[in-house]
Each structure stands twice: as C-alpha cells, then as structure tokens.
Design a protein around this motif. Sequence first.
Motif, PDB file in Angstrom:
ATOM      1  N   PHE A 140       0.976  -1.004   0.011  1.00  0.00           N
ATOM      2  CA  PHE A 140       0.095  -0.300  -0.422  1.00  0.00           C
ATOM      3  C   PHE A 140       0.891   1.449   0.377  1.00  0.00           C
ATOM      4  O   PHE A 140       1.569   1.048   0.755  1.00  0.00           O
ATOM      5  CB  PHE A 140      -0.731   0.214   1.234  1.00  0.00           C
ATOM      6  N   THR A 141       0.470   1.763  -1.088  1.00  0.00           N
ATOM      7  CA  THR A 141       1.787   3.418  -0.806  1.00  0.00           C
ATOM      8  C   THR A 141       0.843   4.697  -0.309  1.00  0.00           C
ATOM      9  O   THR A 141       1.135   5.828  -0.680  1.00  0.00           O
ATOM     10  CB  THR A 141       1.753   4.067  -2.152  1.00  0.00           C
ATOM     11  N   HIS A 142      -0.833   4.194   0.337  1.00  0.00           N
ATOM     12  CA  HIS A 142      -1.549   5.052   1.319  1.00  0.00           C
ATOM     13  C   HIS A 142      -1.245   4.519   2.258  1.00  0.00           C
ATOM     14  O   HIS A 142      -0.521   3.946   2.635  1.00  0.00           O
ATOM     15  CB  HIS A 142      -2.612   4.646   1.016  1.00  0.00           C
ATOM     16  N   ASN A 143      -1.607   5.559   3.807  1.00  0.00           N
ATOM     17  CA  ASN A 143      -1.490   5.939   5.109  1.00  0.00           C
ATOM     18  C   ASN A 143      -2.414   4.420   5.348  1.00  0.00           C
ATOM     19  O   ASN A 143      -3.530   4.674   4.635  1.00  0.00           O
ATOM     20  CB  ASN A 143      -1.517   7.299   5.516  1.00  0.00           C
ATOM     21  N   MET A 144      -2.071   4.292   6.554  1.00  0.00           N
ATOM     22  CA  MET A 144      -3.813   3.186   7.319  1.00  0.00           C
ATOM     23  C   MET A 144      -4.837   3.482   7.272  1.00  0.00           C
ATOM     24  O   MET A 144      -5.751   3.070   6.811  1.00  0.00           O
ATOM     25  CB  MET A 144      -2.576   2.829   8.144  1.00  0.00           C
ATOM     26  N   ALA A 145      -4.844   4.932   7.824  1.00  0.00           N
ATOM     27  CA  ALA A 145      -6.216   5.412   7.775  1.00  0.00           C
ATOM     28  C   ALA A 145      -6.865   5.612   6.772  1.00  0.00           C
ATOM     29  O   ALA A 145      -7.813   4.964   5.947  1.00  0.00           O
ATOM     30  CB  ALA A 145      -5.936   6.994   7.968  1.00  0.00           C
ATOM     31  N   VAL A 146      -5.576   5.758   5.307  1.00  0.00           N
ATOM     32  CA  VAL A 146      -7.085   5.825   4.326  1.00  0.00           C
ATOM     33  C   VAL A 146      -7.474   4.493   3.234  1.00  0.00           C
ATOM     34  O   VAL A 146      -8.153   4.664   3.414  1.00  0.00           O
ATOM     35  CB  VAL A 146      -5.617   6.574   3.303  1.00  0.00           C
ATOM     36  N   ASN A 147      -6.457   3.455   3.677  1.00  0.00           N
ATOM     37  CA  ASN A 147      -6.848   2.298   3.192  1.00  0.00           C
ATOM     38  C   ASN A 147      -7.559   1.894   4.067  1.00  0.00           C
ATOM     39  O   ASN A 147      -8.525   1.147   3.686  1.00  0.00           O
ATOM     40  CB  ASN A 147      -5.325   1.631   3.841  1.00  0.00           C
ATOM     41  N   SER A 148      -7.522   2.085   5.589  1.00  0.00           N
ATOM     42  CA  SER A 148      -9.640   1.650   6.655  1.00  0.00           C
ATOM     43  C   SER A 148     -10.747   2.379   5.783  1.00  0.00           C
ATOM     44  O   SER A 148     -11.061   2.112   5.820  1.00  0.00           O
ATOM     45  CB  SER A 148      -8.947   2.588   7.779  1.00  0.00           C
ATOM     46  N   VAL A 167     -17.804  10.888   9.565  1.00  0.00           N
ATOM     47  CA  VAL A 167     -17.898   9.460   9.310  1.00  0.00           C
ATOM     48  C   VAL A 167     -16.828   8.465  11.062  1.00  0.00           C
ATOM     49  O   VAL A 167     -15.537   9.564  11.084  1.00  0.00           O
ATOM     50  CB  VAL A 167     -16.077   8.961   8.674  1.00  0.00           C
ATOM     51  N   SER A 168     -17.266   7.749  11.146  1.00  0.00           N
ATOM     52  CA  SER A 168     -16.883   7.397  12.666  1.00  0.00           C
ATOM     53  C   SER A 168     -15.998   6.374  12.508  1.00  0.00           C
ATOM     54  O   SER A 168     -16.738   4.727  11.797  1.00  0.00           O
ATOM     55  CB  SER A 168     -17.279   7.323  13.853  1.00  0.00           C
ATOM     56  N   LEU A 169     -14.632   6.076  12.642  1.00  0.00           N
ATOM     57  CA  LEU A 169     -13.950   4.703  12.362  1.00  0.00           C
ATOM     58  C   LEU A 169     -13.284   3.927  13.311  1.00  0.00           C
ATOM     59  O   LEU A 169     -12.964   5.429  14.394  1.00  0.00           O
ATOM     60  CB  LEU A 169     -13.356   4.615  10.667  1.00  0.00           C
ATOM     61  N   PRO A 170     -13.058   2.880  13.318  1.00  0.00           N
ATOM     62  CA  PRO A 170     -12.854   2.467  14.541  1.00  0.00           C
ATOM     63  C   PRO A 170     -11.022   2.629  14.960  1.00  0.00           C
ATOM     64  O   PRO A 170      -9.996   3.407  13.362  1.00  0.00           O
ATOM     65  CB  PRO A 170     -12.407   0.778  14.642  1.00  0.00           C
ATOM     66  N   SER A 171     -10.214   3.182  15.642  1.00  0.00           N
ATOM     67  CA  SER A 171      -9.165   3.832  16.213  1.00  0.00           C
ATOM     68  C   SER A 171      -8.954   5.467  15.708  1.00  0.00           C
ATOM     69  O   SER A 171      -8.113   5.401  14.658  1.00  0.00           O
ATOM     70  CB  SER A 171      -7.969   2.450  15.809  1.00  0.00           C
ATOM     71  N   MET A 172      -9.842   5.873  14.617  1.00  0.00           N
ATOM     72  CA  MET A 172      -9.324   6.914  14.304  1.00  0.00           C
ATOM     73  C   MET A 172     -10.323   8.084  14.461  1.00  0.00           C
ATOM     74  O   MET A 172     -11.226   7.367  14.972  1.00  0.00           O
ATOM     75  CB  MET A 172      -9.519   6.783  12.856  1.00  0.00           C
ATOM     76  N   PRO A 173      -9.749   9.544  14.309  1.00  0.00           N
ATOM     77  CA  PRO A 173     -10.854  10.439  14.934  1.00  0.00           C
ATOM     78  C   PRO A 173     -11.905  10.481  13.716  1.00  0.00           C
ATOM     79  O   PRO A 173     -11.356  11.036  12.679  1.00  0.00           O
ATOM     80  CB  PRO A 173      -9.274  11.647  14.815  1.00  0.00           C
ATOM     81  N   LYS A 174     -12.854  11.287  13.889  1.00  0.00           N
ATOM     82  CA  LYS A 174     -13.616  11.917  13.138  1.00  0.00           C
ATOM     83  C   LYS A 174     -13.809  12.431  11.654  1.00  0.00           C
ATOM     84  O   LYS A 174     -12.999  13.734  12.450  1.00  0.00           O
ATOM     85  CB  LYS A 174     -15.020  12.599  14.042  1.00  0.00           C
ATOM     86  N   LEU A 175     -13.921  12.319  11.369  1.00  0.00           N
ATOM     87  CA  LEU A 175     -14.110  12.877   9.864  1.00  0.00           C
ATOM     88  C   LEU A 175     -15.064  12.822   9.168  1.00  0.00           C
ATOM     89  O   LEU A 175     -15.683  12.667   9.440  1.00  0.00           O
ATOM     90  CB  LEU A 175     -13.182  11.333   8.560  1.00  0.00           C
ATOM     91  N   GLN A 176     -14.943  14.427   8.865  1.00  0.00           N
ATOM     92  CA  GLN A 176     -15.832  15.200   8.072  1.00  0.00           C
ATOM     93  C   GLN A 176     -14.925  14.753   7.166  1.00  0.00           C
ATOM     94  O   GLN A 176     -14.393  14.250   6.548  1.00  0.00           O
ATOM     95  CB  GLN A 176     -15.582  17.485   8.407  1.00  0.00           C
ATOM     96  N   LYS A 384      -5.542  16.248   7.763  1.00  0.00           N
ATOM     97  CA  LYS A 384      -6.105  16.036   8.854  1.00  0.00           C
ATOM     98  C   LYS A 384      -5.446  15.272   9.974  1.00  0.00           C
ATOM     99  O   LYS A 384      -4.660  15.757  11.303  1.00  0.00           O
ATOM    100  CB  LYS A 384      -7.444  14.522   8.938  1.00  0.00           C
ATOM    101  N   TYR A 385      -4.629  14.163   9.439  1.00  0.00           N
ATOM    102  CA  TYR A 385      -3.445  13.665  10.450  1.00  0.00           C
ATOM    103  C   TYR A 385      -2.487  14.489  10.648  1.00  0.00           C
ATOM    104  O   TYR A 385      -2.113  14.492  11.693  1.00  0.00           O
ATOM    105  CB  TYR A 385      -3.242  12.026  10.332  1.00  0.00           C
TER     106      TYR A 385
END
Length: 460
Positions: A140-148, A167-176, A384-385
């Motif tokens: 994966f050439t993208h970051n884990m959060a993006v992959n998730s 959007v709320s995903l496991p182990s990640m900050p809330k994403l607008q 965001k990160y």
Amino acid sequence: MGEKTIARKPPHCLVLSYPFQGHINPMLQFSKLLVHEGVKVTLATTRFFIKNLHNNNNLPPSISLESISDGCDNGGIQEAGGSYNAYIQRFWQVGPQSLVDLLEKLAKLGNPVDCIIYNSFLSWALDVAKRFSIVGASYFTHNMAVNSIFYHVQLGKIKVPVIEDEVSLPSMPKLQLGDLPSFFLTYEEDGPVLEMLKGQFSNLDKADWVFCNAIYELDKEVVDWTTKIWPKYRTIGPNIPSKFLDKRVKEDEEYDVAQFKSEDYCIEWLADKPKGSVIYVSFGSMVPFDEEQLREIAYGLRNSDRYFLWVVRASEETKLPKDFVKKSEKGLIVTWCSQLQVLAHEAIACFVTHCGWNSVLEALSLGVPTIAIPKWADQSTNAKYIEDVWKVGIRVPIDEKRIVRREDLNNCIKEMMESEKGEEIKRNAIEWRTLMTKAASEGGSSHKNVIEFVNSLFSL
Ligand SMILES: O=c1ccn([C@@H]2O[C@H](COP(=O)(O)OP(=O)(O)O[C@H]3O[C@H](CO)[C@@H](O)[C@H](O)[C@H]3O)[C@@H](O)[C@H]2O)c(=O)[nH]1
C-alpha cells in the motif's frame, strides 16, 4: 543473514509498481532494502511509463527493470482518450495476461519468480500470483488511515455518497466530508477510481503479506486494528533512501527512477540562504492546479516577503501569472528538484505541500513542518492527520470555490514562522524525525518487519 546467502540461491521478488512517480519511488526504495538483505529483485511497471522516464537506467546494477502492458503502450492515459477511468478499465483488461507473460518469460530465462510484491491498486496481480502458486504481497502506497476508509467502503460500512456530517471509524479521529479522500466528493465522475480503491480489498484475504509504507508509531491503534483483520499486515516504511535516515544501506546512494528532470542548481541557490529561512513549495507529480489557484499561491508567496523555492512542473508553468518571474531576489521556480535533498537542507523552514503520502513521509523523516494544501485523492485525510494527530503542520483554509486564497496562505506562513504554535509544530516535527529514523534502523519496528519477511522468503 550470512547463513541465508550461503545456503541457497536468493529468493526472487517481482516488484510491480503502478505507473506513477508517487508509486514507483517508494517501491524502488523498498526493493533496495530487500536487495540489501540478499533478495533478488526485478522491478516492473508499464511499458509506456518506462519509455518516458527521464532516467530509466539509473537503477542499482542488482535490480533489473521489466515491463508489462497496460494496453496503452504508446500513449499511456492519453491513448485512453485522456480519461483516467478509461485507462484503468483498459489496464485491468490487458494487465493480468501481460503479467502472466512476464512471469513465463522470466521462468524460461532461468529466473523464476518466488514472490510478487504488487502495488495494492493492482489487486489482480494477487490472483496471478496464486495461479502460479507463488507468494503474493500487497504493497500500500497510501497511509493506513486512508486504506481503512476504502476498506470500510468495500465492506459497505461507508456508503457513497456520504450524507452524514461526520464519519466514525475504529481507532481514528472523526472525519468530516472535507477530511475524506477527494473521490467521495467527485464520486459521480470518479466512480471507476473508487471501484479500484475498494478493489484493493476484494481478494486481500488471499495475500500472504500486506505491506504499508508507514511506521507503526505513526498510527499504532489503526495498525493494531488492521493486524487483527490481516495478521500479516506490516509497516515497512518510510521507504526513502537510507542516506536520509540511518545511512545503513550503503548501496542506495543516488539511484532513482525519475519521470522529470531535476534542476539541481536549487541546492546552489539554497547555499547562501540563512538557516530555516526558505519556504519549499511542491505539489507532487500528478495534480494539476487551475490558473486561479496558482495565481493565489504565487501572490501569497510573494506577499510573504520570504525566500521560497517552488516546484511548478513544466506542464503547469503557463498558468503562472504573467508578471511572475522564475527567478527573483526572494524566489526561485524550478520544474523539478531532488526533493529529499532540498528537504534535508538546513535553509528550509517549512514545506507547503499537497500532502501526497510520499511528501508527507519525507517531511516527517526530515523533521520539516508542513503547510497543507490538499487537493486530490488521499491528501485531505493526510492533511487531517498532519494537523490534528501528528501536529506537524497547519492546513490552509479553502473558500466556497475550494480555493486557497493568498491572504490565508500568507497567514499560515506567518503562523508557522512567527508564532508559539509554529515553534511547537517545529519541535513536534523534530521528534517525528527521530521516530522515523528509529523505525527504519536496525532493530526498529519497520526494520524488524522487513527482516521477518526476508526470512520467510529464505525459508520457502
Ligand atoms: O520536484 C520534485 C517533486 C516531487 N518529487 C518526488 O516525487 C514524489 C511525489 O510523491 P507524492 O508526494 O506522494 O505525490 P504525488 O506524485 O502526487 O503522488 C500520488 O501518489 C501518492 C502515493 O500513492 C498519493 O499519496 C498522492 O496523493 C498521489 O497524488 C516524492 O517522492 C517527491 O520526493 C521530487 O523528487 N521532486
């Protein structure tokens, strides 16, 4: 190590890259790490991409370059009518058979492949690996959060279009919505791209290894969560030359595979600039900006009254304001540079970036704080990160036309260069540099993962 090299013929990995600079750069660096550990590597990408490389023979002698067809051997995306969507469709039709042909050719030459490490976008390469009963490793050439995020789209847990505010995903900050990859906003025209990104996970259960160009320490929770799903998920980054990290890999000096020609007098220009005085600006190898946006950035930089070094690719140059000179007392515009060398230069104060994942990793690895202007693909999530999780940068606000205005850029530059918050960001960036180097060094989290993979290849 010694035992492995004497005991048997080195295992042979075919590293298959997607044909773009931001993909081949990290995959080449990963290849060099494998070679350093005694693995034989053949790097492959598409014919058209190789034909048009500025320096396709600048590989370490131990790595050979091979090609497959994407069905557009003479014109790349242009041959597919300039449409990325049409290009992907053609590539997906032609690519798998072309990969089969390459594997058969290498076997006939007495060079059979033991493992395919494929760019995760090219998920069909895993099916080919399984047909040949060889090891398949997704990279994966993208970051884990993006992959998730894309994994959750594949699972149907994020529906497109996204109608919720967050959007709320496991182990990640809330994403607008504005923190999600751009394709969530442009899903109508970018449907096939979104399908390709979901497709990365369609057969991933069959992968023997899943690699991500990141370090464990960047996102421990997401990595731990991901490892529960794919037990062989490993962080192996940052895949940049070791001369910018722990200098462990001697043979990786200046080799690269460049799509553009570097204008290397940048380093000379930087030489007499005071320490921490120059703003470096680059928006990677792919994303085009419209004229209005480039004008705002140009005047934002000029109005800052600070030194700046700005990469404007040749294809973008005509969009610059007519009164904007390429070389002034304060500013230098080049069409391409050796980004890592520039970032490593002590004259650099901060990096105005589109937040392509390689640029983010390079800035983190060299301790350079960032001013984020994300534009496309994974870049908003990375921004965001950068701002909220790693706290190594500031994101420039956009207006209702999604344009960054000169005053806002200028304010962010001021904040970075003059405020207490800027000082704190700089301190954080230096701490990340230490962690990135540590992860890649002997015994570090990424290094251990690379060694685990290499040992598994030697025991095949
Ligand atoms: O003058 C320059 C400008 C860039 N680079 C290098 O080019 C690469 C650019 O990669 P990246 O920062 O990731 O940007 P893109 O080229 O835009 O990469 C694409 O691929 C990345 C990896 O999947 C994604 O994260 C991005 O969003 C996508 O646009 C980096 O290694 C830079 O060091 C140079 O060497 N010289």
